[in-house]
Write a protein that holds these residues in place. Structure first.
Motif, short mmCIF file in Angstrom:
data_model
loop_
_atom_site.label_atom_id
_atom_site.label_comp_id
_atom_site.label_asym_id
_atom_site.label_seq_id
_atom_site.Cartn_x
_atom_site.Cartn_y
_atom_site.Cartn_z
N TYR A 1 45.03 47.11 38.08
CA TYR A 1 45.62 45.76 38.08
C TYR A 1 44.78 44.82 38.96
O TYR A 1 44.47 43.70 38.56
CB TYR A 1 47.07 45.83 38.58
CG TYR A 1 47.72 44.48 38.73
CD1 TYR A 1 48.21 43.82 37.61
CD2 TYR A 1 47.84 43.86 39.97
CE1 TYR A 1 48.81 42.56 37.72
CE2 TYR A 1 48.44 42.62 40.10
CZ TYR A 1 48.91 41.98 38.97
OH TYR A 1 49.49 40.74 39.11
N MET A 2 44.41 45.28 40.16
CA MET A 2 43.64 44.43 41.07
C MET A 2 42.28 44.06 40.47
O MET A 2 41.86 42.90 40.57
CB MET A 2 43.44 45.12 42.43
CG MET A 2 44.69 45.14 43.27
SD MET A 2 44.35 45.64 44.99
CE MET A 2 44.67 47.37 44.91
N ARG B 1 42.84 41.48 37.79
CA ARG B 1 43.20 40.17 38.37
C ARG B 1 41.96 39.49 38.98
O ARG B 1 41.81 38.27 38.87
CB ARG B 1 44.29 40.33 39.42
CG ARG B 1 45.64 40.72 38.83
CD ARG B 1 46.23 39.65 37.94
NE ARG B 1 46.83 38.58 38.76
CZ ARG B 1 47.18 37.39 38.31
NH1 ARG B 1 46.99 37.06 37.05
NH2 ARG B 1 47.72 36.50 39.12
N THR C 1 44.52 31.42 44.05
CA THR C 1 45.85 32.02 44.12
C THR C 1 45.80 33.49 43.71
O THR C 1 46.43 34.35 44.34
CB THR C 1 46.84 31.25 43.22
OG1 THR C 1 46.82 29.88 43.59
CG2 THR C 1 48.25 31.79 43.36
N ILE C 2 45.03 33.79 42.67
CA ILE C 2 44.90 35.18 42.22
C ILE C 2 44.13 35.98 43.27
O ILE C 2 44.49 37.13 43.58
CB ILE C 2 44.20 35.27 40.85
CG1 ILE C 2 45.05 34.58 39.77
CG2 ILE C 2 43.94 36.72 40.46
CD1 ILE C 2 44.37 34.44 38.41
N ASP D 1 44.13 35.46 46.44
CA ASP D 1 45.08 35.69 47.53
C ASP D 1 46.08 36.80 47.19
O ASP D 1 46.46 37.59 48.05
CB ASP D 1 45.84 34.40 47.87
CG ASP D 1 44.99 33.40 48.65
OD1 ASP D 1 44.00 33.82 49.29
OD2 ASP D 1 45.31 32.20 48.61
N GLU D 2 46.49 36.84 45.92
CA GLU D 2 47.40 37.90 45.48
C GLU D 2 46.75 39.28 45.69
O GLU D 2 47.38 40.19 46.25
CB GLU D 2 47.75 37.71 44.00
CG GLU D 2 48.56 38.86 43.42
CD GLU D 2 48.64 38.86 41.90
OE1 GLU D 2 49.26 39.80 41.38
OE2 GLU D 2 48.07 37.97 41.25
N VAL D 3 45.50 39.41 45.26
CA VAL D 3 44.81 40.70 45.39
C VAL D 3 44.55 41.01 46.86
O VAL D 3 44.69 42.16 47.29
CB VAL D 3 43.52 40.72 44.55
CG1 VAL D 3 42.74 42.02 44.78
CG2 VAL D 3 43.84 40.55 43.07
N GLY E 1 46.46 40.24 49.33
CA GLY E 1 47.74 40.73 49.83
C GLY E 1 48.01 42.16 49.42
O GLY E 1 48.47 42.98 50.23
N LEU E 2 47.71 42.49 48.17
CA LEU E 2 47.91 43.86 47.69
C LEU E 2 47.00 44.83 48.42
O LEU E 2 47.45 45.90 48.86
CB LEU E 2 47.65 43.93 46.18
CG LEU E 2 48.65 43.21 45.28
CD1 LEU E 2 48.13 43.15 43.85
CD2 LEU E 2 50.01 43.87 45.34
#
Length: 130
Positions: A92-93, A96, A107-108, A110-112, A114-115
């Protein structure tokens, strides 16, 4: 000699020394740190408008996450289902980050970030069993 070049050379030698002395647990930590650094560098490059550098850094982050995924071994785990979930998260990472690269989407990224921070926190908490 250019001071920045000298610094990069020192960092390279220092990194090689750390890698040669690291145990497998520390190597995974170093890979995760490298992934986080590359994503942060990609964000900085995008903010500066350096699209080529952004793509290069995201590519390196993707390679690192693929390396983490390739290092998984469900056969050696007490909980193979957990390893499968982690593998799915790594897939998934990477997907993304590819999307973030195409869309120039912080934003994407930053999402990765965070994960990956969450996964690294769990890994750091494990420590090395002596």
């Amino acid at each position: 000699m250019n001071p920045m070049r000298a610094l990069r050379q020192y960092q390279k030698v220092n990194s090689h020394a750390q890698i040669s002395e690291a145990n497998p647990h520390r190597l995974v930590q170093m890979l995760m740190e490298g992934g986080l650094d590359r994503i942060a560098q990609a964000k900085g490059a995008l903010a500066r408008g350096d699209i080529a550098e952004k793509g290069l850094m995201l590519g390196k982050a993707i390679d690192i996450i693929i390396g983490l995924r390739d290092g998984l071994d469900a056969g050696k785990s007490e909980d193979p289902a957990y390893v499968q979930q982690l593998e799915s998260l790594y897939v998934y990472m990477t997907n993304r980050l590819m999307e973030a690269n195409v869309k120039n989407d912080v934003t994407i990224m930053d999402e990765v970030l965070g994960l990956l921070v969450t996964v690294k926190s769990g890994w750091d908490a494990i420590g090395v069993a002596e």
